[in-house]
Design an enzyme around this catalytic site. Structure first.
Site, PDB file in Angstrom:
ATOM      1  N   GLU A  86      40.828  30.865  97.308  1.00  0.00           N
ATOM      2  CA  GLU A  86      40.869  29.664  96.474  1.00  0.00           C
ATOM      3  C   GLU A  86      40.295  30.052  95.111  1.00  0.00           C
ATOM      4  O   GLU A  86      39.128  29.835  94.798  1.00  0.00           O
ATOM      5  CB  GLU A  86      40.043  28.522  97.102  1.00  0.00           C
ATOM      6  CG  GLU A  86      40.340  27.185  96.441  1.00  0.00           C
ATOM      7  CD  GLU A  86      39.260  26.623  95.528  1.00  0.00           C
ATOM      8  OE1 GLU A  86      39.580  25.745  94.727  1.00  0.00           O
ATOM      9  OE2 GLU A  86      38.097  27.059  95.613  1.00  0.00           O
ATOM     10  N   ASP A 142      36.517  29.355  99.926  1.00  0.00           N
ATOM     11  CA  ASP A 142      36.348  28.372  98.856  1.00  0.00           C
ATOM     12  C   ASP A 142      35.596  28.978  97.662  1.00  0.00           C
ATOM     13  O   ASP A 142      34.612  29.697  97.847  1.00  0.00           O
ATOM     14  CB  ASP A 142      35.538  27.193  99.431  1.00  0.00           C
ATOM     15  CG  ASP A 142      35.267  26.124  98.408  1.00  0.00           C
ATOM     16  OD1 ASP A 142      36.239  25.508  97.948  1.00  0.00           O
ATOM     17  OD2 ASP A 142      34.095  25.914  98.050  1.00  0.00           O
TER      18      ASP A 142
HETATM   19  C1  GLC Z   1      36.580  24.144  95.628  1.00  0.00           C
HETATM   20  C2  GLC Z   1      37.051  22.843  96.245  1.00  0.00           C
HETATM   21  C3  GLC Z   1      36.490  21.695  95.460  1.00  0.00           C
HETATM   22  C4  GLC Z   1      34.985  21.793  95.448  1.00  0.00           C
HETATM   23  C5  GLC Z   1      34.524  23.159  94.959  1.00  0.00           C
HETATM   24  C6  GLC Z   1      33.075  23.374  95.206  1.00  0.00           C
HETATM   25  O1  GLC Z   1      37.066  24.325  94.355  1.00  0.00           O
HETATM   26  O2  GLC Z   1      38.450  22.825  96.273  1.00  0.00           O
HETATM   27  O3  GLC Z   1      36.917  20.479  95.980  1.00  0.00           O
HETATM   28  O4  GLC Z   1      34.469  20.804  94.619  1.00  0.00           O
HETATM   29  O5  GLC Z   1      35.190  24.207  95.631  1.00  0.00           O
HETATM   30  O6  GLC Z   1      32.845  23.606  96.568  1.00  0.00           O
END
Ligand code: GLC
Length: 646
Positions: free
Chosen positions: A323, A281
């Site tokens: 991500e 993430d």
């Molecule tokens: C990623 C997640 C999102 C979250 C962010 C902070 O982008 O997809 O939902 O707010 O990380 O953890």
């Protein structure tokens, strides 16, 4: 050649005479083969002169983590190491969901595996299920633990039972590893607050604003409406702490090697519960440097590769998803570059394609889409995309400004138009989206809303406008046809397979009301699902259409990602055309029309790209030959074709 291919080569040539090679021998071999890379990556981040001790700790940690990995998973690791690149297969079909919104908890989910099987889904991304603060927790992305299951979702045993069941059904699981930050209730944060210097150094904490102010000059804001700035004052600690996301999410300080070592342990605890794909993430934010925007820095890539090489040594069957919702040319770098090509993340979100598709829906044109895709560098062959149209987050308009200008549009005005189109500022627009994190300082904003509501189904149903409803259904199916046929793993967002509309109930909920992303995190509607086989409803139409497309995808290896995608440029500005090529079988031609009118492609043009001449063109969906009208292949308004040539 990446490290995995190297290990396959060694196993094939070097070890074939040794009948007694044990799994541990193979671990040691992987360690030996990866060691130089691990060492170089480690010392490039943590200079040898100061951090030899930490490196020695890593050397004792790796075998320990290997020993702790469950035997059953070690077996699968070796099978996957042998098989290689299992995630590129046409059989992969994902769904992303909130466990509690889907069916109560982990056990509830487990009861619904047949639903996935019926649709053809064999890969699940469960949104965070580990412990988190009670109220605000960013949907679980503020973690109190990396591996303890929040009791709202069940227990560790429930998760173990689920992963074992998934394995028995050849289904895969993806869970998040929130690698950039912890919640302010995480044990390290609590100790830091109590004044423990060791744990204060696990985060970026400062006694006053001197350094934060210098950093702020070049740091953008992620949540400007609800969490402006990148630092939060903690009265208990009497220090400022870096909080790039929400004020209760503390950024981990990876310039401290102890943080990396502990997080590697946490990563393994998570994967040891039977996770096949780890979603890294917000990984673009992992390294901070004054004077930069602290995103996508070379050190962040080195750190991710370091995680990757250690994970690959311990558990070669587990892969990483990046991500990185960032500029198109940056995303591709998460597959690894130069010496690390193919050695960073195996999978990345195709956020570029996703945003461009929404752009094409609003403009009814594919000019920007074609231009931008053309500029993307090719990905390594062992890497793949997650292709998606919606997820739990907002839609950011992260296209490259230069691409927008190069087609004669004004980048700022164009972004404004898109926000207006999707966020109910234009009467004629069918979309019912909401604005997310509008920043008046620079006019930036993002879009929230479910796929169906953004594509006009909500407005159509509200106004009982049959034409709008039918248009919306066609658009929903065409958008999915693209993620199903573009090389990579398609990820359907739970609810989209039945055209779920926006859910406005978050507006009344504490801890959620100021975050409009909750509008696109609806509850799974089991009443609608119970009727899917009976009625001729819009929901049933979407479900059965997608099911059919999935069946076609899964039974045809041309859909596997073999880096076999060619974009074809046609002069018609409303069409997206690409081909999935194959050496040993006929290719697949995909044509999508983003306009509300029928468009045609000339027979002569089709011949030029190798589809036509004496060949018969077959529509893979209907199974019927496609008739040409006045020497043109016609594509209906908002429709698509998957074409095979015989
Ligand atoms: C990623 C997640 C999102 C979250 C962010 C902070 O982008 O997809 O939902 O707010 O990380 O953890």
């Amino acid at each position: 050649m990446n490290q995995l291919s190297l290990h396959q080569l060694i196993a094939k040539n070097l070890l074939k005479k040794k009948t007694s090679t044990s799994p541990t021998d193979l671990f040691e071999l992987r360690l030996a083969t990866n060691l130089t890379l691990i060492k170089n990556l480690f010392f490039s981040l943590y200079p040898e002169s100061d951090h030899l001790g930490s490196f020695n700790k890593l050397m004792t940690l790796l075998p320990k983590l290997y020993d702790e990995r469950p035997v059953e998973l070690k077996k699968i690791d070796l099978e996957r190491q042998q098989e290689g690149n299992w995630y590129l297969s046409e059989k992969m079909l994902g769904m992303q969901l909130y466990v509690d919104h889907f069916n109560k908890d982990v056990n509830g989910l487990s009861e619904k595996l047949e639903y996935f099987e019926n649709l053809g889904v064999n890969f699940l991304h469960l949104m965070p299920i580990t412990k988190r603060p009670k109220e605000e927790n960013d949907g679980g992305y503020a973690v109190n633990s990396y591996h303890e299951i929040d009791k709202k979702y069940g227990t560790k045993e429930d998760l173990l039972a689920l992963t074992s069941k998934l394995r028995s059904k050849n289904m895969y699981l993806m869970l998040d590893f929130v690698v950039n930050h912890t919640s302010d209730e995480f044990e390290w944060a609590k100790k830091a607050m109590k004044g423990d210097k060791k744990y204060q150094d696990y985060y970026y904490t400062y006694p006053d604003r001197t350094i934060p102010d210098q950093f702020e000059q070049s740091l953008p804001e992620v949540f400007p409406e609800t969490s402006p700035g990148n630092y939060t004052y903690n009265p208990e600690m009497q220090r400022w702490v870096m909080t790039v996301f929400n004020s209760y999410q503390w950024d981990l300080n990876y310039s401290n090697p102890e943080v990396f070592l502990e997080m590697l342990g946490n990563l393994m605890k998570l994967t040891n519960m039977g996770v096949d794909v780890v979603r890294f993430d917000a990984l673009a934010f992992l390294w901070k440097k004054m004077g930069t925007d602290s995103q996508n820095l070379p050190e962040a890539h080195q750190l991710i590769s370091l995680f990757r090489m250690c994970l690959q040594t311990i558990a070669p069957g587990v892969i990483l998803l990046a991500e990185a919702i960032t500029a198109p040319t940056q995303i591709i770098k998460y597959f690894g570059e130069g010496d690390m090509k193919g050695n960073e993340c195996e999978v990345a979100y195709n956020a570029t394609l996703m945003a461009l598709l929404w752009n094409s829906i609003a403009t009814k044109k594919t000019v920007l889409l074609n231009k931008s895709l053309e500029h993307l560098p090719k990905k390594p062959k062992e890497a793949t995309w997650i292709n998606y149209i919606r997820c739990h987050d907002d839609i950011g308009l992260g296209f490259d400004d230069n691409d927008i200008y190069s087609i004669g549009w004004d980048a700022q005005e164009h972004r404004k138009f898109l926000l207006h189109y999707y966020c109910q500022k234009l009467d004629w627009s069918p979309a019912k989206g909401l604005m997310f994190m509008y920043n008046p300082k620079n006019g930036d904003g993002r879009i929230t809303g479910s796929a169906a509501s953004l594509l006009g189904l909500e407005k159509g149903l509200e106004n009982k406008d049959e034409k709008l409803i039918s248009q919306a259904l066609t658009k929903i199916i065409t958008m999915h046809s693209i993620i199903l046929s573009y090389g990579g793993m398609p990820l359907i967002y739970a609810g989209d397979e039945i055209g779920t509309l926006n859910d406005y109930s978050y507006q009344e909920e504490k801890g959620k009301s100021d975050d409009s992303r909750w509008v696109n995190r609806p509850k799974q509607d089991w009443k609608v699902i119970a009727q899917l086989e009976k009625g001729n409803t819009p929901q049933a139409h979407i479900f059965h259409s997608l099911k059919k497309l999935i069946e076609i995808r899964k039974s045809n290896p041309i859909f596997a990602d073999n880096n076999n995608l060619i974009l074809h440029h046609h002069h018609n500005p409303h069409l997206l055309i690409y081909e999935r090529t194959s050496k040993d079988q006929n290719g697949l031609l995909v044509i999508c029309n983003f306009d509300d009118h029928v468009h045609g492609v000339e027979k002569s043009w089709l011949e030029k790209i190798g589809f036509g001449e004496e060949k018969e063109l077959t529509d893979l969906v209907s199974g019927q030959p496609i008739p040409l009208q006045s020497n043109h292949l016609e594509i209906g308004a908002n429709e698509f074709y998957w074409i095979a040539s015989n």
